[in-house]
Write a protein that holds these residues in place. Sequence first.
Motif, PDB file in Angstrom:
ATOM      1  N   THR A  52     -48.250  -9.595  78.260  1.00  0.00           N
ATOM      2  CA  THR A  52     -49.149 -10.467  77.656  1.00  0.00           C
ATOM      3  C   THR A  52     -50.245  -9.504  76.951  1.00  0.00           C
ATOM      4  O   THR A  52     -50.137  -8.350  77.008  1.00  0.00           O
ATOM      5  N   ARG A  53     -51.082 -10.339  76.328  1.00  0.00           N
ATOM      6  CA  ARG A  53     -52.345  -9.633  75.374  1.00  0.00           C
ATOM      7  C   ARG A  53     -53.027  -8.821  76.218  1.00  0.00           C
ATOM      8  O   ARG A  53     -53.181  -9.091  77.428  1.00  0.00           O
ATOM      9  N   PRO A  54     -53.544  -7.732  75.354  1.00  0.00           N
ATOM     10  CA  PRO A  54     -53.458  -7.385  74.262  1.00  0.00           C
ATOM     11  C   PRO A  54     -52.081  -6.757  73.983  1.00  0.00           C
ATOM     12  O   PRO A  54     -51.438  -5.938  74.710  1.00  0.00           O
ATOM     13  N   VAL A  55     -51.799  -6.904  72.643  1.00  0.00           N
ATOM     14  CA  VAL A  55     -50.422  -6.437  72.019  1.00  0.00           C
ATOM     15  C   VAL A  55     -50.536  -4.916  72.181  1.00  0.00           C
ATOM     16  O   VAL A  55     -49.433  -4.456  72.408  1.00  0.00           O
ATOM     17  N   GLU A  56     -51.617  -4.147  72.112  1.00  0.00           N
ATOM     18  CA  GLU A  56     -51.691  -2.838  72.400  1.00  0.00           C
ATOM     19  C   GLU A  56     -52.462  -2.453  73.256  1.00  0.00           C
ATOM     20  O   GLU A  56     -53.711  -2.963  73.215  1.00  0.00           O
ATOM     21  N   TRP A  57     -52.257  -1.672  74.236  1.00  0.00           N
ATOM     22  CA  TRP A  57     -53.043  -1.074  75.366  1.00  0.00           C
ATOM     23  C   TRP A  57     -52.875   0.408  75.613  1.00  0.00           C
ATOM     24  O   TRP A  57     -51.726   0.531  75.930  1.00  0.00           O
ATOM     25  N   GLU A  58     -53.970   1.033  75.561  1.00  0.00           N
ATOM     26  CA  GLU A  58     -53.812   2.633  75.542  1.00  0.00           C
ATOM     27  C   GLU A  58     -52.415   3.274  74.893  1.00  0.00           C
ATOM     28  O   GLU A  58     -51.849   4.062  75.534  1.00  0.00           O
ATOM     29  N   GLY A  59     -52.277   2.709  73.474  1.00  0.00           N
ATOM     30  CA  GLY A  59     -51.304   3.292  72.939  1.00  0.00           C
ATOM     31  C   GLY A  59     -49.934   2.601  73.382  1.00  0.00           C
ATOM     32  O   GLY A  59     -48.970   2.886  72.666  1.00  0.00           O
ATOM     33  N   ARG A  60     -49.665   1.668  74.132  1.00  0.00           N
ATOM     34  CA  ARG A  60     -48.538   0.971  74.574  1.00  0.00           C
ATOM     35  C   ARG A  60     -48.443  -0.320  74.223  1.00  0.00           C
ATOM     36  O   ARG A  60     -49.501  -1.066  74.213  1.00  0.00           O
ATOM     37  N   THR A  61     -47.345  -0.798  73.434  1.00  0.00           N
ATOM     38  CA  THR A  61     -47.216  -1.990  72.695  1.00  0.00           C
ATOM     39  C   THR A  61     -46.291  -2.968  73.378  1.00  0.00           C
ATOM     40  O   THR A  61     -45.348  -2.494  74.037  1.00  0.00           O
ATOM     41  N   ILE A  62     -46.635  -4.075  73.162  1.00  0.00           N
ATOM     42  CA  ILE A  62     -45.633  -5.251  73.786  1.00  0.00           C
ATOM     43  C   ILE A  62     -44.409  -5.006  72.754  1.00  0.00           C
ATOM     44  O   ILE A  62     -44.451  -4.865  71.640  1.00  0.00           O
ATOM     45  N   PRO A  63     -43.145  -5.055  73.359  1.00  0.00           N
ATOM     46  CA  PRO A  63     -41.933  -4.905  72.525  1.00  0.00           C
ATOM     47  C   PRO A  63     -41.963  -5.920  71.184  1.00  0.00           C
ATOM     48  O   PRO A  63     -42.240  -7.056  71.776  1.00  0.00           O
TER      49      PRO A  63
END
Length: 248
Positions: free
Chosen positions: A183-194
Motif C-alpha cells: 500500500t502507499r507510499p509508492v516509494e519507501w526507502e528506495g523500494r517501490t510497489i510493483p
Amino acid sequence: MSFAATVLTLYPEMFPGPLGISLAGRALEAGAWSIDTVQIRDFASDKHRTVDDTPAGGGAGMVLKVDVLAAAIDHARAVNPGAPVLAMTPRGRPLTQARVRELAAGPGAIVLCGRFEGFDERIFEGRDVEEVSVGDIVLSGGEPAAIMLLDACIRLLPGVMGAASSGVEESFENGLLEYPHFTRPVEWEGRTIPEVLRSGDHAKIAAWRKRRGEDDTRLRRPDLWERHGDVRGQSASGARHDDEGTGT
Ligand code: SAH
C-alpha cells in the motif's frame, strides 16, 4: 444458531482474552458466537481437588488424570451437545484451514486445553476426542492453541468479516500461499510497489497475483506445493515470468 465454544481449562480467566477484542470481540458482542469455560478442577473427586498425577513408568512432570478429564468432557457435552471435542496437543493432527472451515460450519467446538506433560492417553479413545496440533512447537499450555483455533473459526462465521470475498483469496484457501500486498507510499526507502499493481489493468494484476502466489508457495512451502500438484496443472502457463518488479 450461533457457534458455541466450550473451553475446558485450568485457567478459565484466560478467556475470552484476545478473542474479546477487535473482530472476534465484536462478533462475540453481536452474538455470532458464544464462549463458556469449564474449570477442569471442578471435576476432581478428592478433597484436594487433584487434577494430575505422576507419569506411569516414571519421568518428569505430571499428567492430567483421565477420570477428571472424562467428567469434565461429559459435562461439556451435556451443555454443548453436537459440538466435536478437540484436545490441543503437539501429538495431534496439524490443524488446517480445511478443518477450520468444517468446524466453523458446524455448531461449535468443545476445546480441551492441556497443561504439564499433557493428557492421559486413554481419554482420546475413551471419549472420542480429536487430537489437534497448532504446529511443530511446544507451548506451556493448550490455552493459546485453543485461542488460535477459535480465532480461525470465528473470522469465518457469517457476517463476521467485512467483505465476504476476503475469506476466499486468503492463504491456504486454494492450497497456496496468498500473493503479497502493498500500500502507499509508492516509494519507501528506495523500494517501490510493483509497477503492475499500479497499472490499473485488472487482468494483468490478477495474472501477476496468481503467479506470485504460486511462485512463493513453491519456494517457501514446497510441502504445500507438492500436496496441491493439481493446482499446478491449472497454472497460468505461458504467463510472463520476466519481471514487472516484484519488490523483493
Ligand atoms: N509433553 C507434551 C507437551 C506438553 S505441553 C509433548 O511433548 O507432547 C503442555 C500442553 O500444551 C499440552 O498438553 C497441550 O495442551 C498444549 N500444547 C503444547 N504444544 C501444543 C501444540 N503444538 N499444539 C496444541 N497444543 C499444544
